[in-house]
Design a protein around this motif. Structure first.
Motif, PDB file in Angstrom:
ATOM      1  N   VAL A  53       0.846  -1.196   0.000  1.00  0.00           N
ATOM      2  CA  VAL A  53       0.000   0.000   0.000  1.00  0.00           C
ATOM      3  C   VAL A  53       0.880   1.243   0.000  1.00  0.00           C
ATOM      4  O   VAL A  53       1.872   1.301   0.745  1.00  0.00           O
ATOM      5  N   LEU A  54       0.506   2.209  -0.795  1.00  0.00           N
ATOM      6  CA  LEU A  54       1.068   3.555  -0.698  1.00  0.00           C
ATOM      7  C   LEU A  54       0.056   4.419   0.043  1.00  0.00           C
ATOM      8  O   LEU A  54      -1.089   4.549  -0.404  1.00  0.00           O
ATOM      9  N   SER A  55       0.446   4.972   1.174  1.00  0.00           N
ATOM     10  CA  SER A  55      -0.460   5.787   1.987  1.00  0.00           C
ATOM     11  C   SER A  55      -0.011   7.238   1.966  1.00  0.00           C
ATOM     12  O   SER A  55       1.124   7.558   2.326  1.00  0.00           O
ATOM     13  N   LEU A  56      -0.897   8.118   1.541  1.00  0.00           N
ATOM     14  CA  LEU A  56      -0.613   9.543   1.422  1.00  0.00           C
ATOM     15  C   LEU A  56      -1.524  10.324   2.363  1.00  0.00           C
ATOM     16  O   LEU A  56      -2.710  10.007   2.480  1.00  0.00           O
ATOM     17  N   THR A  57      -0.989  11.340   3.015  1.00  0.00           N
ATOM     18  CA  THR A  57      -1.807  12.186   3.883  1.00  0.00           C
ATOM     19  C   THR A  57      -2.167  13.460   3.130  1.00  0.00           C
ATOM     20  O   THR A  57      -1.300  14.142   2.585  1.00  0.00           O
ATOM     21  N   GLN A  58      -3.445  13.779   3.118  1.00  0.00           N
ATOM     22  CA  GLN A  58      -3.951  14.943   2.378  1.00  0.00           C
ATOM     23  C   GLN A  58      -5.001  15.652   3.241  1.00  0.00           C
ATOM     24  O   GLN A  58      -6.066  15.098   3.481  1.00  0.00           O
ATOM     25  N   VAL A  59      -4.701  16.788   3.796  1.00  0.00           N
ATOM     26  CA  VAL A  59      -3.534  17.653   3.800  1.00  0.00           C
ATOM     27  C   VAL A  59      -2.398  16.953   4.559  1.00  0.00           C
ATOM     28  O   VAL A  59      -2.650  16.218   5.505  1.00  0.00           O
ATOM     29  N   THR A  60      -1.138  17.215   4.183  1.00  0.00           N
ATOM     30  CA  THR A  60      -0.037  16.570   4.883  1.00  0.00           C
ATOM     31  C   THR A  60       0.078  17.097   6.309  1.00  0.00           C
ATOM     32  O   THR A  60      -0.506  18.121   6.668  1.00  0.00           O
ATOM     33  N   GLU A  61       0.878  16.398   7.084  1.00  0.00           N
ATOM     34  CA  GLU A  61       1.084  16.784   8.481  1.00  0.00           C
ATOM     35  C   GLU A  61       1.764  18.142   8.611  1.00  0.00           C
ATOM     36  O   GLU A  61       1.740  18.746   9.688  1.00  0.00           O
ATOM     37  N   LEU A  62       2.375  18.646   7.538  1.00  0.00           N
ATOM     38  CA  LEU A  62       3.015  19.959   7.569  1.00  0.00           C
ATOM     39  C   LEU A  62       2.186  21.012   6.841  1.00  0.00           C
ATOM     40  O   LEU A  62       2.687  22.092   6.501  1.00  0.00           O
ATOM     41  N   GLY A  63       0.917  20.700   6.596  1.00  0.00           N
ATOM     42  CA  GLY A  63      -0.002  21.689   6.054  1.00  0.00           C
ATOM     43  C   GLY A  63       0.087  21.905   4.566  1.00  0.00           C
ATOM     44  O   GLY A  63      -0.523  22.839   4.043  1.00  0.00           O
ATOM     45  N   THR A  64       0.815  21.049   3.863  1.00  0.00           N
ATOM     46  CA  THR A  64       0.928  21.171   2.415  1.00  0.00           C
ATOM     47  C   THR A  64      -0.079  20.253   1.733  1.00  0.00           C
ATOM     48  O   THR A  64      -0.629  19.332   2.349  1.00  0.00           O
ATOM     49  N   VAL A  65      -0.297  20.506   0.444  1.00  0.00           N
ATOM     50  CA  VAL A  65      -1.357  19.833  -0.298  1.00  0.00           C
ATOM     51  C   VAL A  65      -0.773  19.188  -1.552  1.00  0.00           C
ATOM     52  O   VAL A  65       0.027  19.803  -2.257  1.00  0.00           O
ATOM     53  N   TYR A  66      -1.166  17.960  -1.816  1.00  0.00           N
ATOM     54  CA  TYR A  66      -0.841  17.299  -3.082  1.00  0.00           C
ATOM     55  C   TYR A  66      -1.814  17.787  -4.164  1.00  0.00           C
ATOM     56  O   TYR A  66      -3.028  17.792  -3.956  1.00  0.00           O
ATOM     57  N   SER A  67      -1.293  18.162  -5.317  1.00  0.00           N
ATOM     58  CA  SER A  67      -2.148  18.538  -6.434  1.00  0.00           C
ATOM     59  C   SER A  67      -2.740  17.290  -7.075  1.00  0.00           C
ATOM     60  O   SER A  67      -2.228  16.181  -6.893  1.00  0.00           O
ATOM     61  N   PRO A  68      -3.818  17.429  -7.847  1.00  0.00           N
ATOM     62  CA  PRO A  68      -4.346  16.258  -8.563  1.00  0.00           C
ATOM     63  C   PRO A  68      -3.297  15.592  -9.448  1.00  0.00           C
ATOM     64  O   PRO A  68      -3.254  14.356  -9.531  1.00  0.00           O
ATOM     65  N   ALA A  69      -2.460  16.385 -10.100  1.00  0.00           N
ATOM     66  CA  ALA A  69      -1.418  15.807 -10.954  1.00  0.00           C
ATOM     67  C   ALA A  69      -0.414  15.008 -10.132  1.00  0.00           C
ATOM     68  O   ALA A  69       0.025  13.916 -10.543  1.00  0.00           O
ATOM     69  N   ASP A  70      -0.032  15.541  -8.963  1.00  0.00           N
ATOM     70  CA  ASP A  70       0.875  14.808  -8.068  1.00  0.00           C
ATOM     71  C   ASP A  70       0.259  13.468  -7.657  1.00  0.00           C
ATOM     72  O   ASP A  70       0.930  12.430  -7.664  1.00  0.00           O
ATOM     73  N   LEU A  71      -1.003  13.497  -7.280  1.00  0.00           N
ATOM     74  CA  LEU A  71      -1.683  12.286  -6.826  1.00  0.00           C
ATOM     75  C   LEU A  71      -1.795  11.259  -7.947  1.00  0.00           C
ATOM     76  O   LEU A  71      -1.592  10.060  -7.728  1.00  0.00           O
ATOM     77  N   LYS A  72      -2.113  11.725  -9.148  1.00  0.00           N
ATOM     78  CA  LYS A  72      -2.246  10.811 -10.292  1.00  0.00           C
ATOM     79  C   LYS A  72      -0.919  10.121 -10.581  1.00  0.00           C
ATOM     80  O   LYS A  72      -0.868   8.899 -10.826  1.00  0.00           O
ATOM     81  N   LEU A  73       0.171  10.877 -10.556  1.00  0.00           N
ATOM     82  CA  LEU A  73       1.481  10.294 -10.810  1.00  0.00           C
ATOM     83  C   LEU A  73       1.834   9.260  -9.749  1.00  0.00           C
ATOM     84  O   LEU A  73       2.327   8.164 -10.057  1.00  0.00           O
ATOM     85  N   LEU A  74       1.574   9.582  -8.490  1.00  0.00           N
ATOM     86  CA  LEU A  74       1.866   8.651  -7.397  1.00  0.00           C
ATOM     87  C   LEU A  74       1.012   7.388  -7.505  1.00  0.00           C
ATOM     88  O   LEU A  74       1.501   6.270  -7.332  1.00  0.00           O
ATOM     89  N   ALA A  75      -0.272   7.559  -7.799  1.00  0.00           N
ATOM     90  CA  ALA A  75      -1.161   6.400  -7.916  1.00  0.00           C
ATOM     91  C   ALA A  75      -0.760   5.519  -9.092  1.00  0.00           C
ATOM     92  O   ALA A  75      -0.736   4.287  -8.975  1.00  0.00           O
ATOM     93  N   ASP A  76      -0.437   6.136 -10.210  1.00  0.00           N
ATOM     94  CA  ASP A  76      -0.027   5.355 -11.378  1.00  0.00           C
ATOM     95  C   ASP A  76       1.256   4.575 -11.089  1.00  0.00           C
ATOM     96  O   ASP A  76       1.393   3.413 -11.489  1.00  0.00           O
TER      97      ASP A  76
END
Length: 371
Positions: free
Chosen positions: A134-157
């Motif tokens: 499993v790849l587990s991503l935190t959204q919003v991250t613990e440091l208050g930053t946000v993954y963009s949809p493009a970032d998430l798509k690349l990670l999921a792929d």
């Protein structure tokens, strides 16, 4: 109490409280076989897509553990960031309760990239290593930053290419969607996320979160790491076995339904026409932006150093430890980490749905006095 400590401090939103009271009308079938939970399931398909199945649970740690256990075999591993809640702040629950090895990867301002997957991909098939599942991503991250949809798509792929599931710890998913100006589906289902821990308590709820299965496979089929593909089949049993199935589930479902909106209502919008989750998240994000802008406008940034982008409802900064303690005498907040030197500390200032402009502006004045 005036505070910038945590969005968990906030009271229950009146609309959520009203939904709980409305659900308290007479008897209803227990364990989720009630009309409120049925409406919540209908709404989940409107918000996340036709394949979505939602399972109310009692808390965020439980949602994470259930999600990860459903997505991985007993010998599996969970790739996540080195600051992820599942790694640092859940007392080892994925490992103690779920029996899953957490495989932490270095993050930059809370985010990880495809290299985090590549880092562990070579372990697949090696009996000496926990099998990445499993790849587990935190959204919003613990440091208050946000993954963009493009970032998430690349990670999921990247994860799917080697047979991994993708989980999102969405305790503040609403804040991320508000920042990005998208719906909840656009940063989950549409980018290839398989399963989500959906937050409610930090966004105006009382008690309860949800596991949302977005993509499932044929029951009994197996991924590259041997993970069961039937998430919808697994979650109900895991929810009971991990003590996360509420007998009076309707009261958890009512909160989630109040936040997501009743079936047939808009899933997005602006102002009063927006669903409650979006109104609350937009407001708390705006208060954090106001706080940062107030610190900058007051000329405090020579001593108060902002350490992370302010992309959601939280501001991170370092300042003299003595000044932080003086300010905390008026407004509660938490230390986060050591500062650049022994006499400085990194702090976290977090806004919530009930944080007011007066709260923010007053704290800027308190901070200026403390400095």
């Amino acid at each position: 109490m005036q505070h910038l400590a945590s969005d968990n401090y906030a009271p229950v939103h009146p609309e959520v409280m009203a939904a709980i009271v409305a659900a308290n009308d007479g008897a209803a079938v227990s364990y989720g076989d009630d009309p409120v939970s049925a409406r919540l399931q209908e709404r989940a398909t409107e918000v996340f897509g036709d394949q979505a199945r939602i399972f109310p649970v009692l808390n965020g740690t439980g949602a994470n553990v259930i999600s990860l256990m459903a997505a991985a075999p007993r010998w599996g591993g969970v790739i996540t960031s080195d600051v992820a809640h599942a790694h640092t702040d859940e007392n080892g629950a994925p490992e103690r309760v779920g029996g899953l090895k957490v495989l932490a990867a270095p993050s930059v301002q809370g985010r990880i990239g495809p290299d985090a997957v590549d880092r562990y991909a070579g372990d697949i098939g090696n009996v000496q290593r926990a099998q990445p599942a499993v790849l587990s991503l935190t959204q919003v991250t613990e440091l208050g930053t946000v993954y963009s949809p493009a970032d998430l798509k690349l990670l999921a792929d990247t994860a799917h290419a080697i047979g991994l599931r993708v989980h999102v710890d969405g305790s503040r998913l609403a804040n991320a969607a508000a920042t990005l100006g998208v719906g909840l589906r656009e940063i989950t289902t549409d980018v290839g996320v398989d399963i989500v821990s959906l937050g409610a308590a930090k966004n105006g709820g009382m008690l309860g979160e949800a596991v949302v299965v977005l993509a499932d496979g044929a029951a009994g089929s197996r991924g590259a790491a041997g993970a069961p593909a039937g998430l919808v089949e697994a979650v109900p049993y895991l929810r009971k076995a991990t003590m996360q199935l509420a007998s009076k589930t309707r009261f958890v479902s009512a909160q989630l339904l109040a936040l997501l909106g009743e079936p047939g209502t808009p899933t997005s919008g602006t102002g009063d026409s927006a669903p409650l989750w979006l109104r609350n998240a937009t407001h708390s994000n705006a208060m954090a932006a106001r706080l940062r802008a107030g610190i900058e406008a007051a000329g405090l940034t020579g001593t108060v150093r902002i350490t992370c982008p302010t992309e959601a409802n939280v501001v991170f900064a370092t300042l003299p430890r003595a000044a932080a303690d003086r300010a905390r005498a008026h407004t509660r907040f938490y230390d986060w980490a050591a500062g650049e030197t022994a006499d400085r500390v990194e702090v976290r200032w977090m806004c919530a749905w009930d944080t007011t402009e007066a709260d923010v502006d007053g704290f800027v004045r308190v901070l200026a006095d403390a400095l």
